[in-house]
Design an enzyme around this catalytic site. Structure first.
Site, short mmCIF file in Angstrom:
data_model
loop_
_atom_site.label_atom_id
_atom_site.label_comp_id
_atom_site.label_asym_id
_atom_site.label_seq_id
_atom_site.Cartn_x
_atom_site.Cartn_y
_atom_site.Cartn_z
N LYS A 163 11.53 0.70 15.59
CA LYS A 163 12.64 0.88 16.55
C LYS A 163 12.25 1.92 17.58
O LYS A 163 11.63 2.95 17.23
CB LYS A 163 13.90 1.32 15.79
CG LYS A 163 15.15 1.55 16.65
CD LYS A 163 16.31 2.00 15.76
CE LYS A 163 17.59 2.27 16.55
NZ LYS A 163 18.69 2.76 15.68
N SER A 188 22.77 0.38 15.59
CA SER A 188 22.01 0.34 16.84
C SER A 188 20.59 -0.20 16.65
O SER A 188 19.86 -0.33 17.61
CB SER A 188 21.89 1.80 17.38
OG SER A 188 21.24 2.63 16.43
N SER A 206 23.76 1.99 11.57
CA SER A 206 22.84 1.35 12.51
C SER A 206 21.68 0.57 11.92
O SER A 206 20.93 -0.07 12.65
CB SER A 206 22.29 2.41 13.48
OG SER A 206 23.34 2.82 14.36
#
Lengths: 493, 493
Positions: free
Chosen positions: A72, A150, A174
């Protein structure tokens, strides 16, 4: 015909490379081709690192030699690669990280090959992945739907087999929210289990609420990954109790009959739980009962109190303001309002109203709340099972607020996005307990629905054993998302 | 003649009670008589709990059944007992705690008997123990000298055999400094090793710098106590890596040849190390070399950088302001300037200048500093040995500032007290590493000088093995403080 099957998990792919049935080059090239074919529709991978992957793949050694993974684009950085946190100003600056995070070092030591970096809302601050910097990531099960946030890019990528495993981080849900809506396994481990270092970010990792996490399509991959990346590293604020043995060793053992609480309603009562989300959790609970566990309707009373979100939101405001400061230092100029999305700048303005004493008081309030939540487990319960998300998967754009929307009454915790996305996940960021989302349910309109299991602080061993039991009882591995074009064949589908 | 010998350690006292050679009543009454005889001169025990001890002693069961211990009057509370943190306003209010801290619960479960509570500077905020609320605690080796701080009462009490073991806590050296100047063993364990809960105090335990600690006269007592009180409890922010086995099991094993760094000068150069303090550490280092360890002059470069104290001091200001707020909530009225010492109120005024973002930035700076310090150990060193305190033991009153003294340039970390007291201890509060002070040296004027050993994060096992080696090589157990009246015979001296 090549034996590469991108739908296999990392453990199986590694075995094929080790046995020589496939070469690491074959595996990597097939993966790159698949990403190039699919990513344009889902926009999960925003920073491809194919040339670097090709170089690294040749040198890779270790139990997962040659197996690709995705990182990420937030907090955990890789040397020489673009790092934006989806901040427009950072993307425009072309900033590249000057070191490998401990996570990246450990993944490389195990042979994993970094394939690219995945999309995130700006600074990971929303429960849908539609940043201005990189555009929306779309759900491979329905391109009109959100991938949550997220860590939406990583969730979608693993769901579409762009890589068997991926990194994410989770400060309010997330990892678990994208895992739930994309139909993959997502683990938020115990606070401090995986080092975010050596960088110090998000104001002490959102005062301990933000935990590095993992995506995979199988429980055994999650266990093996956890063994690779766990453990205290210098400068880590937080730490988790050490596992008594490697997680990969224990997951196939039967943990015996455990006391399991089930929650399938909203104990605060400020909105109704989606019935399909509730049914998914009930189905999993029934499977656990059939497996011999002692399953009852029960849950920590503290989940009926959401007042902590006010304190949590204040901490998020300060953390975002600090992140904007920190990123500005990286590129040698302060980031301004134009460099970030308007909701982030709203949080900066809120942060400027917060005194040091008020900030410290918010942190203390979270600690009190954590104690209240954890004491349910100390009273003898082993696990809690509940839906990961309490509503159906949003449309793309549904959770995004037009500039100028009145934010009065909107706490920063869900300044962009609905409370129903994180209500059942954020409590366990505050308590620091390990929680996993399993792709057990499916909605009537064909979208995955995750079921969340939460264990006591430090008990990922138990969590993974029961997750493996459910993986056997309610298998999900055969389910595949219908990408934009149903006739599109994914290599070795 | 009674076989009670108050100079025996807790392990030996417990054995005598277990074997029936002495009764728990005999042990308790001898201890109470000794406290009543000696405490008036040293004022270490400020809240005697003799009647409660008598009741608890009868019910006590466990490996340390009947053995008395003392609790510092800060952070860790005992139900129904006066709790002041040496705040004048709290003492006057007569406030009593409404619960037992986890520490107290665990000590009771092991059979220990709470004898009383010991003195501390107000809110533990100074490196000498001379609070206005309870008066000074005096050093049993020389009543005109300080006992250090802030766990000065516990240090002096164990040195004078008022109890074999005692609790303390350490945010900048507050266990190790009193252990050094009072001539006992003082352990500050890894951050999160001992729960301070369930209360949330000192603004997240001074952002993770404050760690609960232990005093004893033997290393085996420290190891046994650590086994009794270690482990995560609900609501704990911080946690330490779990020991692979009980500490008491491992301490007599030879750890093999370890890489040991020695520091006996002031790497910042802003003051000279006292030669006798340096010599004590050199002596211990020589003993380690003789024991087969690989000992060299070496230390973490970060110890030459003390800029973090500015950030640490700001965090202390906010923590003190929060403590004053929290204590006011306990008694139902805000504490005012008159309720606290003037230096504490100065810190409140400083705290009011601190924004939330500045406070968060200070916390992040401490994390960076922690990483720099810890990386020395990750580079292959096992232990660092250095003096605990860098100066001779101060006189009573020497470190206390008259009201109105200009505090310009005085960081709150040593607003009352000299930098030389905590310069060598505070770095390991920030890094969270375990550190122990051993009563190895003696000054030319008959005062004890402690030698500090620091291990990597989580490695109390190694620390205690080497401490036990030094306890054998450089024994201290026969050394006794000459109390106010040399002819005074301590029972079974």
């Amino acid at each position: 015909m090549s034996k590469v099957d991108l739908w296999q998990d990392a453990t199986a792919q590694a075995e094929l490379v080790r046995s020589g049935e496939i070469s690491r080059t074959e595996l990597l090239e097939a993966t790159i081709a698949h990403v190039q074919a699919v990513n344009p529709e889902i926009n999960a991978v925003i920073i491809p690192l194919f040339e670097k992957a090709r170089r690294e793949s040749e040198l890779a050694s270790g139990p997962f030699a040659g197996v690709p993974y995705l990182l990420k684009d937030l907090t955990v950085v890789s040397q020489g690669d673009i790092n934006t946190s989806s901040i427009k100003g950072m993307k425009e600056s072309g900033y590249r990280a000057d070191h490998d995070a401990y996570f990246v070092q450990r993944m490389r030591a195990a042979g994993f090959v970094l394939l690219g970096k995945t999309n995130t809302p700006e600074m990971g601050n929303q429960v849908t992945t539609e940043p201005e910097a990189w555009g929306a990531t779309r759900n491979p099960w329905n391109l009109g739907r959100s991938v949550g946030g997220s860590s939406g890019g990583s969730g979608a990528a693993v769901a579409a087999a762009l890589s068997p495993v991926a990194h994410g981080n989770d400060a309010a849900g997330s990892v678990r929210i994208p895992a739930s809506v994309c139909g993959v396994v997502g683990l938020k481990p115990t606070r401090g289990r995986i080092s975010p270092g050596p960088l110090v970010t998000d104001s002490d990792n959102v005062a301990g609420a933000a935990h590095e996490g993992l995506f995979a399509r199988s429980v055994r991959d999650i266990a093996a990954l956890l063994d690779v990346v766990s453990g205290h590293r210098p400068g880590d604020t937080f730490c988790a109790p050490t596992a008594s043995r490697p997680y990969a060793q224990g997951i196939s053992e039967n943990p015996g009959s455990l006391r399991v609480g089930v929650l399938t309603h909203n104990p605060v009562g400020d909105f109704a739980l989606d019935p399909e989300c509730a049914a998914a959790a009930r189905g999993a609970a029934a499977a656990l009962a059939a497996l011999g566990h002692d399953v009852n309707d029960a849950y920590p009373e503290a989940l009926g109190d959401r007042s902590f979100l006010k304190d949590y939101s204040t901490i998020c405001d300060v953390a975002i303001a600090r992140e904007i400061e920190r990123n500005g230092e990286l590129i040698g100029r302060p980031l301004t309002e134009d460099d970030v999305e308007w909701t982030s700048w709203e949080m900066v303005k809120r942060a400027d109203q917060v005194t040091g004493r008020a900030f410290a008081a918010c942190v203390d309030e979270l600690r009190y709340y954590a104690g209240k939540v954890e004491r349910w487990w100390e009273a003898g319960w082993d696990l809690l099972i509940l839906p990961t998300v309490t509503r159906q998967t949003p449309e793309i754009g549904e959770l995004m607020l037009a500039k100028g929307t009145d934010l009065e009454g909107r706490q920063s915790a869900f300044i962009s996005g609905s409370l129903q996305m994180l209500a059942f996940t954020v409590p366990f960021n505050v308590s620091g307990q390990p929680a996993i989302s399993l792709p057990i349910g499916m909605s009537s309109d064909g979208m995955p629905i995750g079921v969340q299991i939460v264990a006591a602080y430090g008990r990922e061993d138990l969590l993974l054993q029961v997750a493996a039991q459910l993986e056997g009882a309610l298998p999900w591995v055969a389910r595949r998302p219908q990408l934009l074009n149903p006739s599109r064949k994914i290599p070795a589908a």
